[in-house]
Design a protein around this motif. Structure first.
Motif, PDB file in Angstrom:
ATOM      1  N   TYR A 209       1.312  -1.911  13.070  1.00 20.21           N
ATOM      2  CA  TYR A 209       0.368  -0.895  12.619  1.00 20.21           C
ATOM      3  C   TYR A 209      -0.882  -1.569  12.050  1.00 20.21           C
ATOM      4  O   TYR A 209      -0.791  -2.562  11.312  1.00 20.21           O
ATOM      5  N   CYS A 210      -2.022  -1.014  12.393  1.00 24.24           N
ATOM      6  CA  CYS A 210      -3.308  -1.609  12.008  1.00 24.24           C
ATOM      7  C   CYS A 210      -4.218  -0.524  11.439  1.00 24.24           C
ATOM      8  O   CYS A 210      -4.290   0.584  11.977  1.00 24.24           O
ATOM      9  N   ALA A 211      -4.914  -0.848  10.355  1.00 22.56           N
ATOM     10  CA  ALA A 211      -5.861   0.107   9.754  1.00 22.56           C
ATOM     11  C   ALA A 211      -6.994  -0.666   9.092  1.00 22.56           C
ATOM     12  O   ALA A 211      -6.807  -1.802   8.652  1.00 22.56           O
ATOM     13  N   THR A 212      -8.162  -0.052   9.032  1.00 18.93           N
ATOM     14  CA  THR A 212      -9.285  -0.682   8.334  1.00 18.93           C
ATOM     15  C   THR A 212      -9.068  -0.571   6.827  1.00 18.93           C
ATOM     16  O   THR A 212      -8.397   0.335   6.335  1.00 18.93           O
ATOM     17  N   THR A 213      -9.658  -1.520   6.093  1.00 20.93           N
ATOM     18  CA  THR A 213      -9.533  -1.515   4.635  1.00 20.93           C
ATOM     19  C   THR A 213     -10.774  -2.159   4.034  1.00 20.93           C
ATOM     20  O   THR A 213     -11.460  -2.965   4.685  1.00 20.93           O
ATOM     21  N   ASP A 214     -11.079  -1.796   2.791  1.00 18.54           N
ATOM     22  CA  ASP A 214     -12.210  -2.394   2.091  1.00 18.54           C
ATOM     23  C   ASP A 214     -11.785  -3.604   1.269  1.00 18.54           C
ATOM     24  O   ASP A 214     -12.605  -4.201   0.567  1.00 18.54           O
ATOM     25  N   LEU A 215     -10.504  -3.963   1.346  1.00 14.47           N
ATOM     26  CA  LEU A 215      -9.985  -5.099   0.583  1.00 14.47           C
ATOM     27  C   LEU A 215      -9.952  -6.341   1.480  1.00 14.47           C
ATOM     28  O   LEU A 215      -9.686  -6.248   2.683  1.00 14.47           O
ATOM     29  N   ARG A 216     -10.217  -7.498   0.875  1.00 20.28           N
ATOM     30  CA  ARG A 216     -10.264  -8.732   1.665  1.00 20.28           C
ATOM     31  C   ARG A 216      -9.248  -9.778   1.193  1.00 20.28           C
ATOM     32  O   ARG A 216      -9.012 -10.755   1.895  1.00 20.28           O
ATOM     33  N   LEU A 217      -8.669  -9.596   0.047  1.00 21.34           N
ATOM     34  CA  LEU A 217      -7.733 -10.577  -0.502  1.00 21.34           C
ATOM     35  C   LEU A 217      -6.368  -9.939  -0.731  1.00 21.34           C
ATOM     36  O   LEU A 217      -6.274  -8.753  -1.108  1.00 21.34           O
ATOM     37  N   SER A 218      -5.326 -10.702  -0.530  1.00 24.40           N
ATOM     38  CA  SER A 218      -3.971 -10.181  -0.702  1.00 24.40           C
ATOM     39  C   SER A 218      -3.730  -9.715  -2.132  1.00 24.40           C
ATOM     40  O   SER A 218      -3.067  -8.692  -2.359  1.00 24.40           O
ATOM     41  N   ARG A 219      -4.280 -10.448  -3.099  1.00 24.52           N
ATOM     42  CA  ARG A 219      -4.050 -10.041  -4.480  1.00 24.52           C
ATOM     43  C   ARG A 219      -4.709  -8.697  -4.784  1.00 24.52           C
ATOM     44  O   ARG A 219      -4.237  -7.949  -5.655  1.00 24.52           O
TER      45      ARG A 219
END
Length: 454
Positions: free
Chosen positions: A187-197
Motif C-alpha cells: 500500500y502506498c500513499a502520499t505524506t507530508d512527513l519525511r522522517l521515520s521519527r
C-alpha cells in the motif's frame, strides 16, 4: 648447555625450564592415557604422542608430533584469557612439511599449566603464516587430561589431519532458511512527513501503539497493511494506492529491491514487538526481560522449553544481578527461485539489568560463542523458527503481517558420522536438550573415536 669454571659444571636455567616443560608434557600425556616418546636429538620437534585406547590399550598407528615452549615468565601479551607466541619462519616451514599433525605446546612448568595449538590448522591461513604469530585462548586450549578426546579426533589411522569421508546413507539436512510468505500487495500513499521519527510521533499523538512496519521514499509511505485501518491512518495526506509486490521483486531495479528488503526487515521487527526489543547498535532482536526479572522460557519445536531470558546473580551477593542473558536473533531476507526466505542466525544479548547493555557485553559474547557448538546453535535456530512460525502458540497468539513457514530441509544420499566432526567431544549435548537444565558433559565412549582396524 654446560658451562665450566674451574672444576664446577652447570646446567643453565633455560635448559632446566625446557626440560621441566618436556616433563610436564610427559606427565599430562600419561594422564590422557597415551604414550610419550621424547626425542633426544631434534630440529624443531621435541617428541611424539602415540595414541592408544585408554581402556583396552590397543594402538592404531596414530601419532602426533609436539614442539614444547616452556617459560617461567609470562608469554607475550599474557593475561587471564590468553597470550600469543611468535614462531620462527624456519620452525613454521618445518612443521608445515610434516605429514602428521604437529602441536605447539606452551607451558608454565612451575604452575603445571600448558596450552596447545594444532599448527598446520592455524598456519593454513596465509596471513597467519606470514605473521608467524599464534594466539592462544586459555579457556579452550588447555593441554590437560581432558584434551585427550580432541587429540583423538585430530588424527586418523594414517596420522593425518582428521577429514572423514562421506558414506552412502540417506540423510536429511536442515538449513537455517525459514520460508516466508510475503503479502501480494504493498500500500502506498502520499505524506507530508519525511522522517521515520516524525511518523512515529504523529502516531503517538493520534493512536495508542505506534507501528514501525513502513518505509518512506520521497513524499510517499509504503506498508503491507492499508494505512487507514491501522495507527498510520493520520500519516497519509492523499488516497491510498496499491502496488503488486512482484513489481518490486521482478522489476530488476535494485533500488526497489532494497526498499522491499528494508520493508520486510521493519515488518519482522513489528511482528515480534510484543516479546522482543530491537537493539539498533548491534542490529539484533532479543527477548525482553520479564517485569519481575524472573527467567522466561518458551517451547521449542520438540515441545521442550528453552530459556530466552535468564538473569545471572552474583556469587558473593545472591540477591544482586550480575548480568542478564537474552536469546537474540540476526537475520537476512533472501529471495531464492522467486520465493522469499529468512536466514536465521541465533545469538545472544547481555544486559546489566534487563535493559541497559552489560559493561562486559563483548567478553560475554566471545565466551558463549567459544562454548556453543553445532547442537546448541541448531537448537537455538529451531527455537526461533518455532517462535516465528507460532508452533502450537508457543507464546500468546499474535497477529503477524508476514507468514512464517518452516526451515528448509534437503535430502542427501550420503552422510558423515557426526561424532567424527566434534571439535570438543565434551560438548555433545542433544540439540533439543532443555536449556533450563545445568550444563553437563556427555561421557563419549572412547571406542567410538578410536577404532583399531583389524
Amino acid at each position: 648447555m654446560f658451562s665450566a669454571r674451574g672444576d664446577v659444571k652447570k646446567i643453565d636455567k633455560s635448559a632446566h625450564i625446557g626440560d621441566s616443560g618436556i616433563a610436564l608434557i610427559h606427565q599430562l600425556v600419561n594422564k590422557m592415557g597415551f604414550v610419550w616418546h621424547e626425542r633426544k636429538l631434534d630440529a624443531g620437534i621435541d617428541g611424539q604422542i602415540e595414541l592408544r585406547n585408554p581402556v583396552t590399550g590397543e594402538v592404531g598407528n596414530r601419532s602426533i608430533l609436539v614442539q614444547s615452549k616452556a617459560r617461567e615468565r609470562p608469554f607475550a601479551g599474557e593475561n587471564d584469557r590468553g597470550f600469543h607466541y611468535l614462531c620462527d619462519a624456519a620452525d613454521v616451514d618445518y612443521w608445515m612439511s610434516a605429514d602428521v599433525p604437529v602441536l605447539l605446546v606452551c607451558s608454565h612448568p612451575q604452575t603445571g599449566e600448558a596450552w596447545w595449538m594444532y599448527v598446520q590448522g592455524w598456519f593454513s591461513d596465509p596471513s597467519r603464516r606470514a605473521s608467524g604469530r599464534i594466539d592462544f585462548d586459555k579457556l579452550t586450549q588447555r593441554f590437560d587430561a581432558e584434551a585427550g578426546h580432541r587429540l583423538l579426533s585430530l588424527a586418523d589411522p594414517h596420522g593425518r589431519a582428521h577429514a572423514p569421508a562421506s558414506i552412502p546413507r540417506p540423510e536429511t539436512l536442515t538449513s537455517n532458511l525459514l520460508s516466508i510468505e510475503v503479502p501480494d500487495i504493498i500500500y502506498c500513499a502520499t505524506t507530508d512527513l519525511r522522517l521515520s521519527r516524525e511518523v512515529m510521533a504523529r502516531q503517538a499523538e493520534t493512536a495508542g501503539e505506534a507501528r514501525g512496519d513502513f518505509i518512506l521514499r520521497g513524499d510517499k509511505i509504503y506498508t503491507f497493511r492499508p494505512p487507514e485501518s491501522t495507527s498510520l491512518a493520520a500519516v497519509p495526506t492523499g488516497p491510498t494506492n496499491v502496488i503488486p509486490t512482484d513489481e518490486w521483486t521482478n522489476g530488476g531495479d535494485p533500488v526497489w529491491e532494497r526498499a522491499l528488503t528494508q520493508l520486510l526487515n521493519f515488518t519482522l521487527r513489528h511482528d515480534v514487538r510484543a516479546d522482543c526489543n530491537w537493539h539498533g547498535g548491534r542490529e539484533v532482536l532479543y527477548f525482553r526481560a520479564t517485569e519481575d526479572m524472573s527467567p522466561r522460557s518458551i517451547r521449542s519445536s520438540t515441545g521442550r522449553t528453552r530459556l530466552v531470558f535468564n538473569p545471572k546473580y552474583k556469587k558473593a551477593a545472591p540477591d544482586e544481578i550480575s548480568y542478564c542473558q537474552h536469546a537474540a536473533l540476526e537475520w537476512q531476507f533472501i529471495a531464492i527461485d522467486g520465493a522469499w526466505h529468512c536466514a536465521l542466525t541465533p545469538t545472544y544479548h547481555y544486559t546489566r539489568d534487563g535493559h541497559r547493555d552489560s559493561l562486559f557485553l563483548s567478553d560475554l559474547l566471545a565466551g558463549i560463542k567459544r562454548l556453543d557448538r553445532n547442537p546448541a546453535v541448531y537448537g537455538q535456530t529451531r527455537m526461533w523458527a518455532a517462535y516465528l512460525h507460532d508452533d502450537d502458540n508457543v507464546l500468546d497468539p499474535r497477529d503477524t503481517v508476514l507468514g512464517y513457514g518452516t526451515l528448509l530441509t534437503f535430502e542427501s544420499d550420503r552422510g558423515i558420522d557426526d561424532t567424527a566432526w566434534l571439535a570438543d567431544p565434551r560438548k555433545t549435548a542433544d540439540a533439543d536438550d532443555d536449556q533450563d537444565a545445568p550444563d553437563t558433559h556427555s561421557n563419549q565412549d572412547e571406542l567410538t573415536l578410536f577404532e583399531v582396524e583389524p
